[in-house]
Design a protein around this motif. Structure first.
Motif, PDB file in Angstrom:
ATOM      1  N   GLN A 167      -0.203  12.073   6.296  1.00 35.34           N
ATOM      2  CA  GLN A 167       0.056  11.359   7.537  1.00 35.34           C
ATOM      3  C   GLN A 167      -1.215  10.699   8.068  1.00 35.34           C
ATOM      4  O   GLN A 167      -2.308  10.892   7.546  1.00 35.34           O
ATOM      5  CB  GLN A 167       0.631  12.317   8.582  1.00 35.34           C
ATOM      6  N   SER A 211       1.198  18.184  -5.742  1.00 43.17           N
ATOM      7  CA  SER A 211       2.293  18.680  -4.913  1.00 43.17           C
ATOM      8  C   SER A 211       1.957  20.071  -4.390  1.00 43.17           C
ATOM      9  O   SER A 211       1.345  20.875  -5.093  1.00 43.17           O
ATOM     10  CB  SER A 211       3.584  18.743  -5.735  1.00 43.17           C
ATOM     11  N   TYR A 219       5.363  19.962   0.157  1.00 47.38           N
ATOM     12  CA  TYR A 219       4.836  18.631   0.450  1.00 47.38           C
ATOM     13  C   TYR A 219       4.712  17.891  -0.873  1.00 47.38           C
ATOM     14  O   TYR A 219       4.094  18.393  -1.817  1.00 47.38           O
ATOM     15  CB  TYR A 219       3.479  18.698   1.142  1.00 47.38           C
ATOM     16  N   THR A 247       9.621   7.676  -1.676  1.00 43.32           N
ATOM     17  CA  THR A 247       9.292   6.288  -1.367  1.00 43.32           C
ATOM     18  C   THR A 247      10.268   5.647  -0.388  1.00 43.32           C
ATOM     19  O   THR A 247      11.341   6.194  -0.097  1.00 43.32           O
ATOM     20  CB  THR A 247       9.249   5.476  -2.669  1.00 43.32           C
ATOM     21  N   GLN A 254       1.744   2.994  -2.695  1.00 41.97           N
ATOM     22  CA  GLN A 254       1.961   3.586  -4.016  1.00 41.97           C
ATOM     23  C   GLN A 254       3.208   2.997  -4.669  1.00 41.97           C
ATOM     24  O   GLN A 254       4.255   2.880  -4.030  1.00 41.97           O
ATOM     25  CB  GLN A 254       2.125   5.110  -3.877  1.00 41.97           C
ATOM     26  N   GLY A 257       1.330  12.586  -3.112  1.00 43.94           N
ATOM     27  CA  GLY A 257       1.136  11.319  -2.420  1.00 43.94           C
ATOM     28  C   GLY A 257       1.329  11.373  -0.924  1.00 43.94           C
ATOM     29  O   GLY A 257       1.047  10.395  -0.228  1.00 43.94           O
ATOM     30  N   HIS A 258       1.785  12.521  -0.392  1.00 43.01           N
ATOM     31  CA  HIS A 258       2.042  12.631   1.041  1.00 43.01           C
ATOM     32  C   HIS A 258       0.742  12.739   1.822  1.00 43.01           C
ATOM     33  O   HIS A 258      -0.225  13.353   1.381  1.00 43.01           O
ATOM     34  CB  HIS A 258       2.903  13.866   1.316  1.00 43.01           C
ATOM     35  N   CYS A 286      -6.335  15.404   4.171  1.00 44.28           N
ATOM     36  CA  CYS A 286      -4.915  15.065   4.224  1.00 44.28           C
ATOM     37  C   CYS A 286      -4.279  15.709   5.449  1.00 44.28           C
ATOM     38  O   CYS A 286      -4.283  16.942   5.579  1.00 44.28           O
ATOM     39  CB  CYS A 286      -4.188  15.554   2.972  1.00 44.28           C
ATOM     40  N   SER A 334       4.240   7.676  -0.255  1.00 49.14           N
ATOM     41  CA  SER A 334       4.189   8.929  -1.013  1.00 49.14           C
ATOM     42  C   SER A 334       5.156   8.800  -2.174  1.00 49.14           C
ATOM     43  O   SER A 334       5.798   7.749  -2.348  1.00 49.14           O
ATOM     44  CB  SER A 334       4.563  10.130  -0.127  1.00 49.14           C
ATOM     45  N   SER A 335       5.310   9.876  -2.950  1.00 52.99           N
ATOM     46  CA  SER A 335       6.279   9.845  -4.050  1.00 52.99           C
ATOM     47  C   SER A 335       7.713   9.901  -3.530  1.00 52.99           C
ATOM     48  O   SER A 335       8.658   9.663  -4.286  1.00 52.99           O
ATOM     49  CB  SER A 335       6.016  10.990  -5.034  1.00 52.99           C
ATOM     50  N   TYR A 354       5.544  16.382  -9.333  1.00 57.40           N
ATOM     51  CA  TYR A 354       6.586  15.432  -8.944  1.00 57.40           C
ATOM     52  C   TYR A 354       7.225  14.719 -10.132  1.00 57.40           C
ATOM     53  O   TYR A 354       8.400  14.318 -10.080  1.00 57.40           O
ATOM     54  CB  TYR A 354       5.997  14.392  -7.975  1.00 57.40           C
ATOM     55  N   LYS A 361      -4.277  11.318   0.770  1.00 53.72           N
ATOM     56  CA  LYS A 361      -2.931  11.560   0.242  1.00 53.72           C
ATOM     57  C   LYS A 361      -3.001  12.680  -0.789  1.00 53.72           C
ATOM     58  O   LYS A 361      -3.962  12.777  -1.557  1.00 53.72           O
ATOM     59  CB  LYS A 361      -2.378  10.291  -0.411  1.00 53.72           C
TER      60      LYS A 361
END
Length: 757
Positions: A629, A591, A623, A744, A676, A626-627, A389, A741-742, A603, A587
């Motif tokens: 880059q 969290s 972070y 959104t 997602q 689901g995050h 990630c 990600s969460s 989350y 991802k």
């Protein structure tokens, strides 16, 4: 000929015939898995002898139900390359023990061999894959099914029948040392992965999966391993049961009970859980295995071993593990503490599984064990690549393109065992690649690479930080590899269930190694600060078995990525990512907090009216779930609901809501994005969560390409455990969120109605 040997009869007839011939002691023996596998043989050179301890156990119980850990090799078992069982010898030793049981018991019932496979087989010469938490970051269920199929092929060649695989634990408290064994903090993601590995492990019909642990072990009080869990029925059903529901639907043949207690009742004596929910409600008809020595722990409730054994058996436990409780089941029947009919039910389940796996027809395996398939190594590397990630990439420091002089620094830069996680066998070092080794292999020709450890995980090395600082001065870029370790060593002390009991300075994660403070160790932060002072770009790579609190590194690192515990091929995967050969696509499956004081920080918390921020700390995660880059640039452009409303009757009949999502890759390189979909139920009889993941899809998007992705949700995703204490759909509006990600990017609304349109 006994009817149970007549292969033309159905399984139930064969089970009934065999059961009718068995004595109380023989039935008891089928429910016992008391021996540690390494106690059953003695190796002299390349010869193996059956031990008297094994012979005595066979004689006492007229056979053995199952044998755990014949091939286990690690500091706890004391088995290594000198005294353990190599891959080439594995089938021969399994056949030798199996033959002894069959030929030295009245009924000749074959025994099951059970083995740990948390991230590959915990045995010599085995493939070591990324841990579950790393694999969860892939959001790739097809890949996880492939990995499970590969592990099943590897162990079945050796004669193994039961694959003990972590899958059911949901990571709700990252202080817990076994965080690495969880796929995610999210029940939907964990359930999808559990379904995938269940299907994979059992695809050949030669292996039964034993899924660990049932239930709710991932939120222990204070993060303490095997501690009590303070949850209600709704939390149990919404958060902790979905993986087991998915497993039951996928036909899982086994499950392991959890150490914890729920509302004062240990899982191993919880009939409402193991029978009421698991068997009667979910329709699970496989076996329930006890966790190691867990039945002995029930003696704290009642010191009478016969009554405790009867209690656990009646609750739904079928097969023991190393305890001194189940060996007394026969005497419990004689004393009137246990109804023999209850004993017969559990014995029948064990026999049925043996028939289903074909042990009576084929108790032995070929002793010409094939070499490890080359495809397994490739699969391992793919898993590691997809687990990485990318969290920060300031000024596009990555991928590295112009660095001629690279300083590789840190306690996890050249430490293979620190990449592998807990439950790891001694490694053939030539089979693994550290991050330093990977960088040396992947870096462009003429790149000057230097290395300094700098510090240990939690302890200083004399002059280490000073030497690392000097090294950084002469470098164009610093790659700093920090994090934690679950690596055991042979000097440690262990409990009788294999958990670590001593405190090693460089093992700060793994079973029974819980943390109060999730911050990186002070010595690692000191090293980071010293290197930042040199004014060179610092790329931080985290190798970790849990999410660490990293606010300082998050703010100051030029680039930051987490590889979790990426497995034996992790060094290649990390290097490929650093140099841009691989475009990161992982991802966060959990969290990442700013501090331990924020916990819980998952989350999907309740959407109640409360102030999120603290007086002295922000409340939001550092972070979010689901995050992740990419070197590509994905823009979410549009969401379109095919049907804005559906009735309860339509959804119950199998209809689904479909959503078309348009995404553009604005970069000039292809990449993979995890799309997602989350929901928030706006009208319900109970309070709902802020967001809940209900669908995802990993898609590859070409350079400058725009794609349309279809996601769908239906009854299973929209029903709730209502105030009537049942699963049902309720009418009302539901907000839909879609993004990378969460946190959104796109939103729409759907409606569940009463009437048919």
């Amino acid at each position: 000929m006994s009817r149970y040997l007549d292969y033309q009869l159905d399984t139930e007839e064969r089970v009934a015939d065999l059961l009718a011939q068995m004595t109380l002691e023989e039935k008891c023996g089928q429910l016992n898995q008391r021996l540690y596998g390494w106690q059953t043989f003695e190796r002299v050179g390349e010869s193996f002898e059956v031990t008297p301890k094994f012979q005595e156990e066979v004689a006492k119980f007229g056979g053995i139900g199952a044998l755990y850990g014949l091939f286990r090799s690690d500091p706890w078992s004391g088995m290594n390359q000198e005294n353990g069982i190599s891959r080439v010898n594995s089938a021969r030793v399994a056949n030798q023990l199996q033959k002894y049981v069959i030929e030295n018991s009245r009924l000749g019932i074959p025994m099951l061999f059970s083995e740990e496979v948390p991230h590959g087989h915990q045995a010599l010469d085995s493939e070591s894959y990324p841990v579950n938490l790393a694999r969860g970051a892939s959001f790739n269920t097809a890949l996880q099914q492939e990995i499970a199929e590969a592990i099943a092929a590897e162990i079945s060649d050796k004669g193994v029948h039961l694959a003990l695989a972590s899958a059911l634990d949901i990571l709700r408290d990252p202080r817990w040392g076994r965080a690495e064994e969880c796929f995610s903090e999210d029940p939907f993601l964990a359930a999808e992965f559990t379904k995938a590995i269940t299907t994979g492990f059992q695809a050949s019909g030669r292996v039964a999966v034993i899924l660990k642990h049932f239930a709710a072990q991932g939120e222990p009080v204070g993060g303490h391993n095997s501690g009590p869990v303070s949850i209600g029925m709704r939390e149990l059903r919404e958060i902790f049961l979905p993986p087991m529901v998915a497993a039951a639907e996928a036909g899982a043949l086994g499950v392991m009970a959890a150490y914890n207690e729920i509302d004062g009742i240990p899982c191993h004596s919880n009939g409402a859980l193991l029978t009421g929910i698991l068997r009667e409600e979910l329709g699970f008809d496989g076996i329930v295995m006890a966790d190691g020595c867990a039945l002995d722990r029930l003696l704290a409730m009642n010191p009478d071993v016969r009554k405790v054994g009867a209690m656990a058996l009646a609750a739904g436990v079928d097969l023991s593990l190393w305890d001194e409780v189940f060996p007394n089941l026969a005497s419990a029947v004689v004393a009137g503490d246990l109804d023999e009919a209850v004993l017969d039910v559990a014995t029948s389940r064990i026999l049925r599984l043996k028939f289903e796996l074909g042990l009576f027809e084929n108790p032995y395996v070929s002793e010409n064990v094939p070499e490890r398939a080359k495809s397994w190594r490739a699969l391992n590397l793919k898993a590691a690549r997809e687990s990485i990630c990318l969290l920060e990439n300031r000024r596009e420091v990555l991928p590295l393109e112009n660095a001629q002089r690279i300083a590789v620094i840190g306690p996890n830069a050249d430490a293979l065992y620190n990449q592998l996680g807990d439950y790891t066998a001694p490694q053939n070092l030539a089979d693994g690649v550290t991050i330093l080794q990977g960088i040396k292999q992947i870096a462009p020709e003429n790149t000057r690479i230097s290395y300094e450890k700098g510090c240990d995980i939690r302890e200083k090395i004399a002059g280490g930080i000073e030497r690392a600082s000097e090294l950084a001065k002469s470098a164009d870029t610093v790659i700093l590899v920090l994090g934690g370790s679950s690596a055991r060593n042979f000097d440690m002390e262990f409990l009788n269930n294999g958990a670590v009991s001593s405190k090693g300075p460089n093992m700060d994660a793994g079973e029974n190694v819980d943390l109060a403070d999730l911050a990186l160790p002070a010595v690692q932060l000191e090293l980071f600060r010293a290197l930042k002072k040199q004014g060179k770009p610092v790329v931080v790579v985290l190798v970790q078995g849990r999410p660490n609190a990293i606010p300082e590194i998050s703010e100051q690192a030029d680039a930051l990525l987490t590889a979790w515990y990426p497995g034996a091929q992790g060094g290649i995967a990390v290097a490929e990512t650093l140099f841009g050969i691989v475009n990161p696509s992982g991802k966060l499956p959990v969290s990442i907090p700013r501090s331990s004081g924020q916990l819980p920080v998952y989350y999907n918390q309740k959407a109640g009216e409360y102030k999120e921020d603290y007086f002295d700390e922000r409340g939001a995660a550092l972070y979010p779930f689901g995050h992740g880059q990419s070197y590509s640039d994905f823009a979410y452009q549009e969401i379109h609901a095919i049907d804005q409303s559906r009735s309860i009757a339509e959804l119950e009949a199998g209809d689904k809501f479909q959503f078309k999502v348009t995404i553009q890759n604005r970069a000039n390189r292809a990449g993979s994005e995890v799309v997602q979909l989350y929901i928030h139920d706006q009208e319900a009889s109970i309070t709902r969560r802020k967001k809940e993941l209900k669908a995802f899809q990993k898609v590859e998007i070409g350079a400058s390409e725009t794609v349309e992705v279809t996601l769908e949700i239906g009854l299973a995703e929209l029903q709730i455990w209502s105030n009537q204490n049942r699963w049902e759909l309720e009418t009302g509006t539901v907000r839909i969120f879609v993004g990378g990600s969460s946190v959104t990017a796109l939103e729409t609304v759907i409606e569940i109605t009463n009437g048919v349109r």
